[in-house]
Design an enzyme around this catalytic site. Structure first.
Site, PDB file in Angstrom:
ATOM      1  N   GLU A 177       0.808  -1.231   0.000  1.00 51.87           N
ATOM      2  CA  GLU A 177       0.000   0.000   0.000  1.00 51.87           C
ATOM      3  C   GLU A 177       0.840   1.280   0.000  1.00 51.87           C
ATOM      4  O   GLU A 177       0.515   2.250   0.672  1.00 51.87           O
ATOM      5  CB  GLU A 177      -0.994  -0.063   1.160  1.00 51.87           C
ATOM      6  CG  GLU A 177      -1.931  -1.258   1.003  1.00 51.87           C
ATOM      7  CD  GLU A 177      -2.950  -1.411   2.115  1.00 51.87           C
ATOM      8  OE1 GLU A 177      -3.125  -0.467   2.887  1.00 51.87           O
ATOM      9  OE2 GLU A 177      -3.562  -2.488   2.198  1.00 51.87           O
ATOM     10  N   PRO A 197       4.763   7.070   6.753  1.00 55.22           N
ATOM     11  CA  PRO A 197       3.951   7.315   7.946  1.00 55.22           C
ATOM     12  C   PRO A 197       2.497   6.860   7.824  1.00 55.22           C
ATOM     13  O   PRO A 197       1.810   6.747   8.829  1.00 55.22           O
ATOM     14  CB  PRO A 197       4.013   8.836   8.091  1.00 55.22           C
ATOM     15  CG  PRO A 197       4.284   9.357   6.717  1.00 55.22           C
ATOM     16  CD  PRO A 197       5.092   8.310   6.034  1.00 55.22           C
ATOM     17  N   HIS A 417     -18.055 -10.598   5.049  1.00 54.62           N
ATOM     18  CA  HIS A 417     -16.756 -10.015   5.414  1.00 54.62           C
ATOM     19  C   HIS A 417     -16.065 -10.848   6.486  1.00 54.62           C
ATOM     20  O   HIS A 417     -16.674 -11.183   7.498  1.00 54.62           O
ATOM     21  CB  HIS A 417     -16.946  -8.571   5.918  1.00 54.62           C
ATOM     22  CG  HIS A 417     -15.648  -7.872   6.128  1.00 54.62           C
ATOM     23  ND1 HIS A 417     -15.291  -7.309   7.320  1.00 54.62           N
ATOM     24  CD2 HIS A 417     -14.597  -7.674   5.291  1.00 54.62           C
ATOM     25  CE1 HIS A 417     -14.068  -6.775   7.201  1.00 54.62           C
ATOM     26  NE2 HIS A 417     -13.638  -6.988   5.983  1.00 54.62           N
ATOM     27  N   HIS A 418     -14.809 -11.202   6.216  1.00 56.57           N
ATOM     28  CA  HIS A 418     -13.974 -11.911   7.191  1.00 56.57           C
ATOM     29  C   HIS A 418     -12.693 -11.125   7.411  1.00 56.57           C
ATOM     30  O   HIS A 418     -11.744 -11.260   6.634  1.00 56.57           O
ATOM     31  CB  HIS A 418     -13.577 -13.302   6.673  1.00 56.57           C
ATOM     32  CG  HIS A 418     -14.716 -14.262   6.531  1.00 56.57           C
ATOM     33  ND1 HIS A 418     -14.613 -15.422   5.789  1.00 56.57           N
ATOM     34  CD2 HIS A 418     -15.980 -14.254   7.033  1.00 56.57           C
ATOM     35  CE1 HIS A 418     -15.767 -16.085   5.845  1.00 56.57           C
ATOM     36  NE2 HIS A 418     -16.615 -15.398   6.589  1.00 56.57           N
ATOM     37  N   HIS A 487      -8.259  -8.390   0.888  1.00 55.84           N
ATOM     38  CA  HIS A 487      -7.524  -7.146   1.158  1.00 55.84           C
ATOM     39  C   HIS A 487      -6.273  -7.519   1.947  1.00 55.84           C
ATOM     40  O   HIS A 487      -6.210  -8.573   2.556  1.00 55.84           O
ATOM     41  CB  HIS A 487      -8.395  -6.153   1.921  1.00 55.84           C
ATOM     42  CG  HIS A 487      -9.296  -5.391   0.999  1.00 55.84           C
ATOM     43  ND1 HIS A 487      -9.497  -4.041   1.082  1.00 55.84           N
ATOM     44  CD2 HIS A 487     -10.011  -5.817  -0.067  1.00 55.84           C
ATOM     45  CE1 HIS A 487     -10.315  -3.652   0.116  1.00 55.84           C
ATOM     46  NE2 HIS A 487     -10.651  -4.714  -0.589  1.00 55.84           N
ATOM     47  N   GLU A 488      -5.258  -6.647   1.863  1.00 51.90           N
ATOM     48  CA  GLU A 488      -3.922  -6.993   2.378  1.00 51.90           C
ATOM     49  C   GLU A 488      -3.568  -8.389   1.850  1.00 51.90           C
ATOM     50  O   GLU A 488      -3.249  -9.307   2.606  1.00 51.90           O
ATOM     51  CB  GLU A 488      -3.875  -6.958   3.920  1.00 51.90           C
ATOM     52  CG  GLU A 488      -4.192  -5.615   4.512  1.00 51.90           C
ATOM     53  CD  GLU A 488      -5.699  -5.284   4.524  1.00 51.90           C
ATOM     54  OE1 GLU A 488      -6.059  -4.189   4.077  1.00 51.90           O
ATOM     55  OE2 GLU A 488      -6.495  -6.134   4.962  1.00 51.90           O
ATOM     56  N   GLU A 506      -7.274  -6.159  -3.082  1.00 52.00           N
ATOM     57  CA  GLU A 506      -6.731  -4.824  -2.853  1.00 52.00           C
ATOM     58  C   GLU A 506      -5.270  -4.873  -3.319  1.00 52.00           C
ATOM     59  O   GLU A 506      -5.023  -4.973  -4.513  1.00 52.00           O
ATOM     60  CB  GLU A 506      -6.877  -4.475  -1.372  1.00 52.00           C
ATOM     61  CG  GLU A 506      -6.615  -3.026  -1.039  1.00 52.00           C
ATOM     62  CD  GLU A 506      -6.585  -2.788   0.457  1.00 52.00           C
ATOM     63  OE1 GLU A 506      -7.055  -1.736   0.894  1.00 52.00           O
ATOM     64  OE2 GLU A 506      -6.064  -3.632   1.210  1.00 52.00           O
ATOM     65  N   GLU A 512      -9.575   3.982   0.728  1.00 53.03           N
ATOM     66  CA  GLU A 512      -9.654   4.197   2.180  1.00 53.03           C
ATOM     67  C   GLU A 512      -8.625   5.211   2.689  1.00 53.03           C
ATOM     68  O   GLU A 512      -8.872   5.923   3.650  1.00 53.03           O
ATOM     69  CB  GLU A 512      -9.489   2.864   2.915  1.00 53.03           C
ATOM     70  CG  GLU A 512      -8.141   2.205   2.687  1.00 53.03           C
ATOM     71  CD  GLU A 512      -8.035   0.801   3.286  1.00 53.03           C
ATOM     72  OE1 GLU A 512      -9.061   0.189   3.555  1.00 53.03           O
ATOM     73  OE2 GLU A 512      -6.898   0.335   3.476  1.00 53.03           O
TER      74      GLU A 512
HETATM   75  C1  NOJ Z   1      -8.553  -2.931   5.591  1.00 51.47           C
HETATM   76  C2  NOJ Z   1      -9.330  -3.024   4.319  1.00 51.47           C
HETATM   77  O1  NOJ Z   1      -8.560  -2.604   3.231  1.00 51.47           O
HETATM   78  C3  NOJ Z   1     -10.574  -2.191   4.474  1.00 51.47           C
HETATM   79  O2  NOJ Z   1     -11.279  -2.142   3.272  1.00 51.47           O
HETATM   80  C4  NOJ Z   1     -11.413  -2.765   5.578  1.00 51.47           C
HETATM   81  O3  NOJ Z   1     -12.515  -1.939   5.781  1.00 51.47           O
HETATM   82  C5  NOJ Z   1     -10.616  -2.873   6.876  1.00 51.47           C
HETATM   83  N1  NOJ Z   1      -9.356  -3.492   6.669  1.00 51.47           N
HETATM   84  C6  NOJ Z   1     -11.361  -3.666   7.918  1.00 51.47           C
HETATM   85  O4  NOJ Z   1     -11.358  -5.019   7.592  1.00 51.47           O
HETATM   86 CA    CA Z   2      -6.069  -2.076   3.188  1.00 50.06          CA
END
Ligand code: NOJ
Ligand code: CA
Length: 706
Positions: A177, A197, A417-418, A487-488, A506, A512
């Site tokens: 990221e 940062p 969502h997990h 994500h991640e 992602e 975000e």
């Molecule tokens: C990071 C994710 O990129 C974001 O989309 C999500 O809302 C938060 N984690 C919580 O899981």
């Molecule tokens: Ca993220």
């Protein structure tokens, strides 16, 4: 049509020297003869390759090999045992994607090597040469003196032909990221960005290395992008940068738990090392090299997943309007409602129904609900994260079954969502139960998250351990007809061809960051860079569509750094089979720009890049699958520009009704981001339009066949 031909060895191998260790050189070219790979063994018996484009060297002689634990390096004293050249051509269908049919056409060179002395270890190299680039990999065949391989590092060199302009992000072992940087190759300094940062989680950059895809432009104007394909049971490859010699060498992601970086049992193949080659920047986006280098679909019929636009209980948490957590307390290892609920919890049954209603009304197929399950009270900053989340227990104010029932009644899909908080053991233990629950509720997609340092301690997000975790999750989920948007994640390497339920991910600085980054968020050049770097790996869950650009009501110091017209254009420019309408639903109500989000497709028959320059601007036209409609999106960096768009991709003798969503007169990403002009015109194949893009702006066009 599919055919494979073998040419005889004699024709393809030229004997270059008659010394004891014969230095053999063999070449192969792309089907159009523009790309050429020349392979030889050096005097020391080291495998060496060179790449040419239109007879000019673009990769100077570069060596290949491995450092192996407790064994001599697997890099020298080789002789060629066999050479085979073949060609291949097929057309395959993407179940969903940027286009329906993909041509996969290449010439292949396979070189079988064996050490001349001592262990007599064997190593094969396979080069696939396409019109749009190359892929090569190492194959470790079955052999006597090598059964288990502990790879300390892979030393694949890329000796560049000049000091190219490079668009790069640091080679971080834990996170993708970072913002992209633009510099000459000899100015790459990934380490100076090490302590960025604004990263949402852990970062570790041990070397001056870049992440892939890394994209470059030569002084002659040729575009190159380096990446990998088919990352399976191996470590992510970063590329170590030698700024003096203008060379890159693979640097695999390691682990603090082992001295080696990859452990494999022979026989096995490494991922493909790839290089896209293009004379126009837009051709990098149109290239299908990465998916082509992956194995065909192993899941068969995946029609249980349907590409969709989605809204979600998501942005509101990033704006601090609501929270993921409810306010429960952990008592004897169990989450209990001790009456401390703070009343700001976002994922309530009522709120979910409001999002479902809005989606149903606006041709948006799905709703994501984050923060529905217990555990969020101990999400970030907790060392002991195993056993904190489970993926079946809802908070007291969220009725999972009722929401699923209501969504079905309204014809809307739920996206589960997990958030694993990177506690991989807990997630692995619960996957079957969690996916089975989803299947029983008719839920076919899940967004996963891996925020935090990986548990078990010592592993990085991008090492072999996690590559296997991410890939196993996809394979396991498929058994329950579940698709994954991670994500991640681990990087996208085209595995979506083999496991199409890898729908999106992602793996970049997403929307975000605009909600909370203290550096002002993603600059206007971010997405014009992403389109030629991260997006070359595969679908991106960027989550576009923020209409309340400044969101001062929630956060005075943050904002989105584009115009509203650019937010619309992203639905076309950034590809993903799930495309979020990310804003709060109240920000859409009554805004005429919502019509574009309602109309825009999410699954494409065809994609054409109409104009492009890396990091500056890109215009993409996509034809919707199963309709005659086209959608066009254009985005620019901070530079305002005017461009002529020709609609010659439309059908002959047809008239289309188009709605143009363009930056308003004085639009500007910062000064006047919500100024938008919406007009309707007729278009034919002969039409040409001059369109203006504001600084940080863009345009979106829906083109409906009459
Ligand atoms: C990071 C994710 O990129 C974001 O989309 C999500 O809302 C938060 N984690 C919580 O899981
Ligand atoms: Ca993220």
């Amino acid at each position: 049509m599919k055919y494979v031909k073998f040419y005889s060895l004699i024709l393809s191998v030229l004997l270059f020297s008659c010394s004891k260790k014969a230095t053999l050189q063999t070449k192969i070219t792309s089907p159009d003869n523009n790309v050429e790979v020349a392979f030889k063994l050096s005097e020391k018996g080291t495998p060496t390759y060179e790449v040419l484009f239109k007879n000019k060297t673009i990769i100077k002689p570069s060596t290949l090999g491995f450092e192996i634990k407790d064994q001599p390096a697997l890099a020298n004293d080789f002789e060629i045992v066999n050479v085979a050249i073949s060609n291949f051509e097929e057309t395959w269908e993407m179940p969903w994607g940027e286009q329906k049919e993909v041509e996969n056409k290449y010439n292949q060179l396979k070189i079988e090597l064996q050490e001349t002395a001592a262990l007599k270890r064997k190593l094969n190299l396979v080069f696939k040469v396409y019109n749009d680039g190359i892929g090569f990999r190492y194959e470790f065949p079955e052999q006597e003196n090598l059964s288990e391989v502990l790879i300390m590092d892979e030393n694949t060199q890329f000796n560049l032909s000049g000091n190219h302009k490079v668009w790069w992000a640091p080679g971080d072992w834990d996170i993708y990221e970072h913002l992209y940087n633009t510099s000459n190759f000899n100015e790459i300094d990934a380490l100076s960005k090490a302590n960025h940062p604004n990263l949402g989680q852990h970062t570790y950059i041990p070397e001056n290395a870049v992440n892939t895809p890394v994209t470059m432009k030569t002084a002659e104007g040729l575009y190159l992008s380096f990446h990998e394909a088919g990352l399976i049971d191996y470590s992510d490859m970063t590329l170590k940068v030698d700024t003096e010699n203008l060379a890159m060498t693979s640097n695999l992601v390691g682990s603090r738990n082992t001295v080696y970086k990859v452990k494999r049992t022979v026989p096995f193949n490494t991922p493909w090392r790839t290089m896209q080659i293009a004379e126009k920047a837009g051709d990098l986006i149109e290239s299908k090299l990465i998916v082509n280098l992956n194995e065909p679909n192993k899941l068969g019929d995946v029609s249980w997943f349907k590409p969709a636009k989605y809204t979600g209980i998501w942005w509101e948490m990033h704006l601090n309007k609501s929270t993921w957590d409810y306010g429960m307390t952990m008592v004897d290892g169990k989450w209990v409602d001790t009456g401390n609920a703070h009343g700001k919890h976002g994922a309530t049954t009522e709120n979910a129904k409001a999002y479902i209603d809005f989606s149903a009304k606006n041709n948006i197929g799905a709703v994501l609900i984050e923060g529905w399950n217990t555990g969020w009270e101990n999400w970030i900053g907790f060392d002991d994260r195993e056993g904190v989340f489970d993926f079946v227990t809802p908070y007291p104010d969220y009725d999972l079954e009722e929401v699923a029932r209501y969504a079905k009644e309204k014809g809307v899909e739920i996206i589960m969502h997990h958030e694993t908080s990177a506690a991989t053991e807990t997630y692995e233990k619960q996957q079957d139960t969690a996916y089975a629950l989803m299947q029983s509720l008719g839920i076919h997609a899940v967004k996963t998250g891996y925020v935090g340092a990986i548990l078990p301690k010592g592993e990085y997000h991008h090492g072999q351990h996690m590559v296997n975790h991410y890939n196993n999750a996809v394979m396991k989920a498929a058994k329950y007809q579940v698709a994954i948007n991670a994500h991640e994640p681990i990087k996208a390497t085209g595995l979506r061809r083999t496991y199409p339920n890898t729908i999106s991910r992602e793996g970049l600085r997403g929307q975000e960051f605009n909600a909370w980054a203290s550096d002002g968020g993603n600059p206007p050049a971010h997405l014009p860079l992403v389109a030629f770097t991260r997006m070359l790996g595969g679908p991106v869950d960027y989550t576009p569509g923020i209409f309340d650009i400044k969101f001062d009501k929630w956060k005075k110091d943050n904002q989105v750094n584009t115009t509203i017209a650019q937010q619309l254009a992203l639905y076309v420019v950034i590809y993903s089979p799930i495309q979020m309408a990310a804003d709060l639903i109240e920000n859409y109500e009554g805004n005429p720009a919502l019509q574009f989000i309602k109309d825009v497709g999410v699954d494409w028959q065809q994609t054409k890049v109409l104009n492009a320059e890396v990091g500056e601007f890109v215009t993409i036209a996509r034809k919707e699958r199963n309709s005659e409609n086209w959608f066009v999106g254009a985005i620019t960096n901070e530079e305002a520009r005017e461009m002529e768009i020709s609609f010659d991709f439309l059908d002959e003798n047809a008239t289309y009704s188009a709605i143009i969503y363009e930056d308003g007169e004085n639009a500007h990403w910062n000064e006047n981001p919500t100024s938008i002009n919406i007009r309707e015109i007729a278009l034919t194949k002969q039409s040409k339009l001059n369109l203006k893009l504001a600084s940080g702006g863009g345009f979106a066009i829906s083109i409906i066949k009459k």
